[in-house]
Design a protein around this motif. Sequence first.
Motif, short mmCIF file in Angstrom:
data_model
loop_
_atom_site.label_atom_id
_atom_site.label_comp_id
_atom_site.label_asym_id
_atom_site.label_seq_id
_atom_site.Cartn_x
_atom_site.Cartn_y
_atom_site.Cartn_z
N TYR A 3 -47.20 -63.52 65.96
CA TYR A 3 -47.37 -64.15 64.66
C TYR A 3 -48.07 -65.49 64.85
O TYR A 3 -47.57 -66.36 65.57
CB TYR A 3 -46.03 -64.35 63.96
N LYS A 4 -49.22 -65.65 64.22
CA LYS A 4 -50.00 -66.87 64.35
C LYS A 4 -49.57 -67.89 63.31
O LYS A 4 -49.43 -67.57 62.13
CB LYS A 4 -51.49 -66.56 64.18
N ASN A 5 -49.34 -69.12 63.76
CA ASN A 5 -49.00 -70.21 62.86
C ASN A 5 -50.25 -70.64 62.11
O ASN A 5 -51.22 -71.11 62.71
CB ASN A 5 -48.43 -71.38 63.67
N MET A 6 -50.25 -70.48 60.79
CA MET A 6 -51.42 -70.78 59.97
C MET A 6 -51.47 -72.25 59.54
O MET A 6 -52.35 -72.63 58.76
CB MET A 6 -51.44 -69.87 58.74
N ALA A 7 -50.53 -73.07 60.02
CA ALA A 7 -50.49 -74.51 59.74
C ALA A 7 -50.31 -74.83 58.27
O ALA A 7 -50.67 -75.91 57.81
CB ALA A 7 -51.75 -75.19 60.28
N ASN A 8 -49.76 -73.90 57.52
CA ASN A 8 -49.46 -74.15 56.10
C ASN A 8 -48.03 -73.74 55.77
O ASN A 8 -47.71 -73.45 54.63
CB ASN A 8 -50.45 -73.41 55.20
N GLY A 9 -47.20 -73.70 56.81
CA GLY A 9 -45.82 -73.27 56.63
C GLY A 9 -45.64 -71.77 56.67
O GLY A 9 -44.54 -71.28 56.42
N GLN A 10 -46.71 -71.02 57.00
CA GLN A 10 -46.63 -69.57 57.03
C GLN A 10 -47.15 -69.04 58.36
O GLN A 10 -47.91 -69.71 59.07
CB GLN A 10 -47.45 -68.97 55.88
N PHE A 11 -46.73 -67.81 58.70
CA PHE A 11 -47.15 -67.14 59.92
C PHE A 11 -47.82 -65.82 59.55
O PHE A 11 -47.37 -65.13 58.63
CB PHE A 11 -45.96 -66.88 60.84
N ALA A 12 -48.89 -65.46 60.28
CA ALA A 12 -49.63 -64.23 60.00
C ALA A 12 -49.53 -63.30 61.20
O ALA A 12 -49.75 -63.71 62.35
CB ALA A 12 -51.09 -64.54 59.70
N ASN A 13 -49.22 -62.04 60.94
CA ASN A 13 -49.13 -61.04 61.99
C ASN A 13 -50.53 -60.74 62.53
O ASN A 13 -51.46 -60.48 61.78
CB ASN A 13 -48.49 -59.77 61.42
N GLN A 14 -50.67 -60.79 63.86
CA GLN A 14 -51.95 -60.49 64.48
C GLN A 14 -52.06 -58.99 64.69
O GLN A 14 -51.80 -58.46 65.77
CB GLN A 14 -52.08 -61.24 65.80
N ILE A 15 -52.47 -58.28 63.64
CA ILE A 15 -52.47 -56.82 63.66
C ILE A 15 -53.55 -56.25 64.58
O ILE A 15 -53.55 -55.07 64.88
CB ILE A 15 -52.67 -56.25 62.24
N THR A 16 -54.49 -57.10 65.03
CA THR A 16 -55.54 -56.62 65.94
C THR A 16 -55.04 -56.53 67.37
O THR A 16 -55.79 -56.15 68.26
CB THR A 16 -56.76 -57.55 65.89
N SER A 17 -53.78 -56.89 67.61
CA SER A 17 -53.25 -56.90 68.97
C SER A 17 -52.06 -55.94 69.08
O SER A 17 -50.91 -56.36 68.98
CB SER A 17 -52.82 -58.31 69.37
N PRO A 18 -52.31 -54.63 69.28
CA PRO A 18 -51.20 -53.68 69.41
C PRO A 18 -50.50 -53.87 70.75
O PRO A 18 -51.09 -53.69 71.81
CB PRO A 18 -51.89 -52.33 69.32
N LEU A 19 -49.23 -54.23 70.72
CA LEU A 19 -48.47 -54.47 71.94
C LEU A 19 -47.35 -53.45 72.05
O LEU A 19 -46.82 -52.97 71.06
CB LEU A 19 -47.87 -55.88 71.93
N VAL A 20 -46.98 -53.14 73.28
CA VAL A 20 -45.86 -52.23 73.53
C VAL A 20 -44.56 -52.92 73.15
O VAL A 20 -44.35 -54.10 73.46
CB VAL A 20 -45.83 -51.81 75.01
N GLY A 21 -43.67 -52.19 72.47
CA GLY A 21 -42.37 -52.75 72.12
C GLY A 21 -41.37 -52.56 73.24
O GLY A 21 -41.35 -51.52 73.92
N TYR A 22 -40.52 -53.58 73.45
CA TYR A 22 -39.54 -53.53 74.53
C TYR A 22 -38.14 -53.86 74.02
O TYR A 22 -37.97 -54.60 73.06
CB TYR A 22 -39.88 -54.54 75.63
N ALA A 23 -37.16 -53.30 74.72
CA ALA A 23 -35.77 -53.72 74.57
C ALA A 23 -35.32 -54.30 75.90
O ALA A 23 -35.80 -53.90 76.96
CB ALA A 23 -34.89 -52.54 74.18
#
Length: 325
Positions: A3-23
């Motif tokens: 999640y990228k900090n947009m510097a306006n109090g909000q975060f945006a999901n970086q959907i262009t970066s598919p990452l493997v999920g881990y537990a």
Amino acid sequence: KIYKNMANGQFANQITSPLVGYAQGIVKWGDYDGDGDLDLFAAGHTKYPINSHDAIVYVNNGNNNFVELTNEPFIGFQASTADWADFDNDGDLDIIIAGNYLTQSYQTKLYVNNIISNSSIGQANTKPTAPTGLNSMQIGDSLILSWNRSTDSTTPSNAITYNLRIGTSSDSINLLSPKSDLMTGIRRMADFGNITDTFYVFHPKDSIISWSVQAIDNGYMASEFSINDSIIFQISSIQQPYNKYRFSVYPNPTSRIINIEAKAITEICLYNNMGQLLYRQIPSTLKNKHTLNMQNYPSGLYILSIRTNNGIFSRKVIYQSQPSH
């Protein structure tokens, strides 16, 4: 997810970066290839394939997109821990990982980064410049320490963090430790600095303050320390804890106005993080409440200084402007 900090109090999901999920895993940021931006190491337990363990380096290609580094012999662990560190001092970050491998097989692996042997892929890291322009300023019961931004051959100036040393003498760290060698600047741990900006605000209990600062780049390489700066902090006998006189500032953080409540306010001052006076008001009559509009100022951290019949008080205030629609 990133999640990228947009510097306006909000975060945006970086959907262009598919990452493997881990537990039961871990993720660690570090500049693996020495290009100045942060890459990502991730390891843990994943469902695909079923009940497998994995470890991956995701290379940041500079446009908010991360690409999996292939052909690397990483062993994945369940319930893992890992970290970057330049253990062989060759200018690039190596990886150590430990955890549960397969069925109750506990292992620790150290992977040496040899990327600098291939100049077309990576390069050796170099030190950032030492901070300059140190300045100390007392505002009420607060002390603002500030300095100029450092530069680095690869890490952007705004991405450099800082490591602050504060003590009661020129060689002491009894108020804030940098976890570095004060003579050489070499860090005793692989991590970002303890300060993310070019200022620090605190409330000293001692009258003599000595401090210095070093720069840390995205490869965790540290500059030498700056020259020492010192200040004699004037501790006022009339300064008292906020709650004794019901001193309050709200909301904080704020997106518009600040409400100030204290008994018999005689002066209100607002300073930026460099200690510059932005606003000053002396009420014509003693008031217990005042409202300050922050909308004429840029988003950031400010110091609010309040003078009353009971003393001078200060408080850090965070203003975050709302995006226009």
